[in-house]
Design a protein around this motif. Structure first.
Motif, PDB file in Angstrom:
ATOM      1  N   LEU A 157      36.184  28.350  46.293  1.00 37.73           N
ATOM      2  CA  LEU A 157      37.035  29.477  47.133  1.00 37.73           C
ATOM      3  C   LEU A 157      37.581  30.359  45.948  1.00 37.73           C
ATOM      4  O   LEU A 157      37.890  31.431  46.243  1.00 37.73           O
ATOM      5  CB  LEU A 157      38.007  28.667  47.948  1.00 37.73           C
ATOM      6  N   HIS A 158      38.119  29.539  44.991  1.00 42.44           N
ATOM      7  CA  HIS A 158      38.800  30.063  43.799  1.00 42.44           C
ATOM      8  C   HIS A 158      37.897  31.260  43.289  1.00 42.44           C
ATOM      9  O   HIS A 158      38.610  32.404  43.063  1.00 42.44           O
ATOM     10  CB  HIS A 158      38.971  28.912  42.680  1.00 42.44           C
ATOM     11  N   GLN A 159      36.706  31.049  43.077  1.00 43.68           N
ATOM     12  CA  GLN A 159      35.862  32.198  42.299  1.00 43.68           C
ATOM     13  C   GLN A 159      35.677  33.175  43.415  1.00 43.68           C
ATOM     14  O   GLN A 159      35.624  34.553  42.969  1.00 43.68           O
ATOM     15  CB  GLN A 159      34.435  31.411  42.341  1.00 43.68           C
ATOM     16  N   GLY A 160      35.702  33.026  44.884  1.00 41.53           N
ATOM     17  CA  GLY A 160      35.436  33.899  45.639  1.00 41.53           C
ATOM     18  C   GLY A 160      36.714  35.066  45.798  1.00 41.53           C
ATOM     19  O   GLY A 160      36.602  36.063  45.819  1.00 41.53           O
ATOM     20  N   GLY A 161      37.934  34.461  45.456  1.00 44.81           N
ATOM     21  CA  GLY A 161      39.069  35.369  45.258  1.00 44.81           C
ATOM     22  C   GLY A 161      38.944  36.214  44.263  1.00 44.81           C
ATOM     23  O   GLY A 161      39.387  37.339  44.388  1.00 44.81           O
ATOM     24  N   PHE A 162      38.680  35.906  42.980  1.00 44.49           N
ATOM     25  CA  PHE A 162      38.518  36.636  42.021  1.00 44.49           C
ATOM     26  C   PHE A 162      37.380  38.091  42.286  1.00 44.49           C
ATOM     27  O   PHE A 162      37.552  39.048  41.832  1.00 44.49           O
ATOM     28  CB  PHE A 162      37.830  36.121  40.724  1.00 44.49           C
ATOM     29  N   GLN A 163      36.221  37.594  42.962  1.00 44.60           N
ATOM     30  CA  GLN A 163      35.161  38.538  43.578  1.00 44.60           C
ATOM     31  C   GLN A 163      36.072  39.667  44.513  1.00 44.60           C
ATOM     32  O   GLN A 163      35.791  40.636  44.222  1.00 44.60           O
ATOM     33  CB  GLN A 163      34.059  37.879  44.121  1.00 44.60           C
ATOM     34  N   GLN A 164      37.053  39.080  45.166  1.00 44.68           N
ATOM     35  CA  GLN A 164      37.545  40.054  46.222  1.00 44.68           C
ATOM     36  C   GLN A 164      38.391  40.935  45.318  1.00 44.68           C
ATOM     37  O   GLN A 164      38.297  42.147  45.503  1.00 44.68           O
ATOM     38  CB  GLN A 164      38.380  39.069  47.074  1.00 44.68           C
ATOM     39  N   LEU A 165      39.306  40.397  44.520  1.00 45.98           N
ATOM     40  CA  LEU A 165      39.920  41.189  43.730  1.00 45.98           C
ATOM     41  C   LEU A 165      39.371  42.449  42.729  1.00 45.98           C
ATOM     42  O   LEU A 165      39.814  43.414  42.913  1.00 45.98           O
ATOM     43  CB  LEU A 165      41.062  40.412  42.899  1.00 45.98           C
ATOM     44  N   MET A 166      38.406  41.979  42.281  1.00 40.59           N
ATOM     45  CA  MET A 166      37.531  42.476  41.610  1.00 40.59           C
ATOM     46  C   MET A 166      37.104  43.789  42.145  1.00 40.59           C
ATOM     47  O   MET A 166      37.058  45.086  41.924  1.00 40.59           O
ATOM     48  CB  MET A 166      36.184  41.902  40.869  1.00 40.59           C
ATOM     49  N   GLY A 167      36.435  43.361  43.427  1.00 37.91           N
ATOM     50  CA  GLY A 167      35.765  44.428  44.577  1.00 37.91           C
ATOM     51  C   GLY A 167      37.159  45.481  44.640  1.00 37.91           C
ATOM     52  O   GLY A 167      36.417  46.652  44.554  1.00 37.91           O
ATOM     53  N   ARG A 168      38.203  45.214  44.949  1.00 40.42           N
ATOM     54  CA  ARG A 168      39.055  46.235  45.107  1.00 40.42           C
ATOM     55  C   ARG A 168      39.576  47.249  43.984  1.00 40.42           C
ATOM     56  O   ARG A 168      39.724  48.237  44.078  1.00 40.42           O
ATOM     57  CB  ARG A 168      40.583  45.434  45.604  1.00 40.42           C
ATOM     58  N   MET A 169      39.177  46.508  42.879  1.00 40.03           N
ATOM     59  CA  MET A 169      39.498  47.252  41.617  1.00 40.03           C
ATOM     60  C   MET A 169      38.722  48.375  41.343  1.00 40.03           C
ATOM     61  O   MET A 169      38.760  49.299  40.832  1.00 40.03           O
ATOM     62  CB  MET A 169      39.625  46.496  40.518  1.00 40.03           C
ATOM     63  N   GLU A 170      37.507  48.192  41.998  1.00 39.23           N
ATOM     64  CA  GLU A 170      36.149  49.064  41.862  1.00 39.23           C
ATOM     65  C   GLU A 170      36.403  50.535  42.174  1.00 39.23           C
ATOM     66  O   GLU A 170      36.060  51.468  41.697  1.00 39.23           O
ATOM     67  CB  GLU A 170      34.927  48.610  42.371  1.00 39.23           C
ATOM     68  N   VAL A 171      37.344  50.771  43.346  1.00 34.65           N
ATOM     69  CA  VAL A 171      37.713  52.164  43.558  1.00 34.65           C
ATOM     70  C   VAL A 171      38.267  52.867  42.656  1.00 34.65           C
ATOM     71  O   VAL A 171      38.496  54.247  42.450  1.00 34.65           O
ATOM     72  CB  VAL A 171      38.490  52.188  44.870  1.00 34.65           C
ATOM     73  N   LEU A 172      38.752  52.223  41.341  1.00 35.03           N
ATOM     74  CA  LEU A 172      39.489  52.799  40.422  1.00 35.03           C
ATOM     75  C   LEU A 172      38.503  53.578  39.390  1.00 35.03           C
ATOM     76  O   LEU A 172      39.155  54.249  38.300  1.00 35.03           O
ATOM     77  CB  LEU A 172      40.648  51.961  39.719  1.00 35.03           C
ATOM     78  N   GLU A 173      37.562  53.015  39.343  1.00 33.37           N
ATOM     79  CA  GLU A 173      36.508  53.357  38.429  1.00 33.37           C
ATOM     80  C   GLU A 173      36.400  54.958  38.474  1.00 33.37           C
ATOM     81  O   GLU A 173      35.778  55.890  37.642  1.00 33.37           O
ATOM     82  CB  GLU A 173      35.246  52.867  38.518  1.00 33.37           C
TER      83      GLU A 173
END
Lengths: 207, 207
Positions: free
Chosen positions: A64-80
Motif C-alpha cells: 500500500l505504501h508503494q501505491g501511495g508514491f505512485q499516486q503522488l507521482m501521478g499527480r506531479m505529472e501534470v507539471l511536466e
DNA sequence: ATTTTTTTTTGAACAGTGTTCATTTATTTT
DNA sequence: AAAATAAATGAACACTGTTCAAAAAAAAAT
C-alpha cells in the motif's frame, strides 16, 4: 489449458481484495489498530488464509505504501508541461500539500509512520524507486532554478532537502495535530497560509 | 507523626521508579512495543501495581511527554540574553535541531508520535503550557524581528508556523529515516547543511 | 502485645493481538 | 471414480492492556 490462468486470476483477485480491505481499515483505524482478524472478517476468510497471500502484516503495509508514491507521482505529472522551473517548484509544493491534506492517512503511511520502513529498506531497494523518483524530480527542478539564475549561493542538494522539509513539516504538524493546541483558531487555513508565506520567500530569493 | 510523610515519600519514589523504567523502555523499544509487564518486570513489581500509580499507559506517556517540553524550554533559556532578535531566532533553530538529534526518541514522543495526544488535549489543557510556551517564545522573537524591520510583507503567525515547520520537517524526516534512501551518502550532515541553507535564507530576508 | 483497620501488592482472568501449522475442504488431474 | 494437488481453516502459542477479588503487609487502635 486456461484453468491455470483462471486460478492465477482468482488468486490475484483475492490478493487484491485483501489489499482493498486492509487499505480501508488502515486508513480508517490506523495500521497499528487494524488486526489481521479484522481484515479476514471484512473479506469473509479465515485469518490464516491471509498468510497464503502475504508474508506478514508488514508486507501488506508495504504494498500500500508503494501505491501511495505512485499516486503522488501521478499527480506531479501534470507539471511536466510547466516550463518555468520556479512555477513548477511552486506547483510541486501545492500538489504535495494538497495530496497530504486530502489523503492524510496515506501521507501518514508514506512519510510519518515508522514501523515497517526498516523492513522495506532492508529488503528490496528496487521498490523504492517511486519515493526516489519524487525527490529526484524536486532536485531536477531546483537545479533548473539555479541554472536560470535563482537561489544564488545555495547548494542544490541541501536546498532540496530544506524545501522538502518545509512542506513536510507543515503537513505533518497538521496531520499529527500539533496545531490544535497552539493555533487553535486558525487550524484550517494555517497550512495554506504557511505555504503562501513560503512562496513569498521563494519569490524574494529569485531576484 | 512522620509516618504518613514517609509513606508519601515511598509512594512518590515508586512512582518515579516506574517513570524511569518506562522512559528507558519507551526510548529503547518505542512506546508501542513496551508493555506494562515489561515495565513491571524492570522494577520487580507485578503488572497490577502500576495501575495504582498511573491511570493507564497513556498517563505514563503523558508525564514523560511533559518532561520533554520542560527540557527543551530549559535549553532555550540561555537565549534570553541574546538581544538581537535575528540572532535569537537562529539560536532557537540550532537549539531545537540539536535537542531533536540528541534526543530523537524524546522528540519523537513530543512532536511525531500521535497515539495519546488526543487524550492529552481532552484532559488537562493546563498541562500544555509548556508546549504552548515554546511556540509563543518563537512568535515573540519573530514579532521582534518584524518590529526591527525584518521579514517585511510577512504575517507573523503564519511565518512562525512556517519556521517551526521547517526545522520540524528536517529533524522529523531524519528521525523517521526518510533520508536514508534518498540521501544515503549525506545522512549525517544533511540536517546541519539544511539548517545552514535556512539561516542563509533568513539572512537574505533581512535586507 | 494483640486485634482491628487501612494500605499496598498480587496474580489470575478477560478479551484482544500476530503468527504458525496440522487438518479439513475443494478443486483439478489422472 | 480415485488419486493428487491446491486452498482454506481454526485451534494453538505467546504475547498485549486492563480489571479486580483476594492476599499480604503495615499502621492504628485497643
Amino acid at each position: 489449458m486456461g484453468i491455470a490462468e483462471r486460478k492465477e486470476r482468482e488468486k490475484e483477485e483475492l490478493r487484491e481484495r485483501i489489499l482493498v480491505a486492509a487499505k480501508n481499515l488502515f486508513l480508517e483505524k490506523g495500521v497499528e489498530k487494524t488486526s489481521i482478524r479484522n481484515i479476514a472478517d471484512l473479506i469473509e476468510y479465515s485469518p490464516g488464509s491471509i498468510y497464503h497471500y502475504f508474508k506478514d502484516k508488514n508486507e501488506i503495509f508495504h504494498v500500500l505504501h508503494q501505491g501511495g508514491f505512485q499516486q503522488l507521482m501521478g499527480r506531479m505529472e501534470v507539471l511536466e508541461s510547466v516550463s518555468n522551473p520556479m512555477e513548477r517548484l511552486k506547483g510541486m509544493g501545492s500538489i504535495y500539500v494538497q495530496f497530504a491534506l486530502e489523503n492524510p492517512d496515506m501521507y501518514d503511511l508514506m512519510f510519518i509512520k515508522d514501523a515497517p520502513i526498516l523492513h522495506v529498506s532492508n529488503s528490496n531497494e528496487e521498490q523504492w524507486k517511486e519515493g526516489f523518483g519524487t525527490f529526484n524530480f524536486l532536485r531536477a527542478t531546483i537545479q533548473e532554478c539555479i541554472q536560470t539564475g535563482h537561489f544564488r549561493g545555495h547548494e542544490e542538494e541541501a536546498l532540496s532537502f530544506l524545501v522538502w522539509s518545509t512542506v513536510h513539516g507543515m503537513v505533518s504538524l497538521r496531520i499529527r495535530r500539533r496545531c490544535e493546541v497552539v493555533l487553535a483558531q486558525r487550524q484550517d487555513t494555517i497550512v495554506k497560509d504557511g505555504l503562501n508565506e513560503f512562496f513569498n520567500i521563494l519569490d524574494r530569493l529569485s531576484s
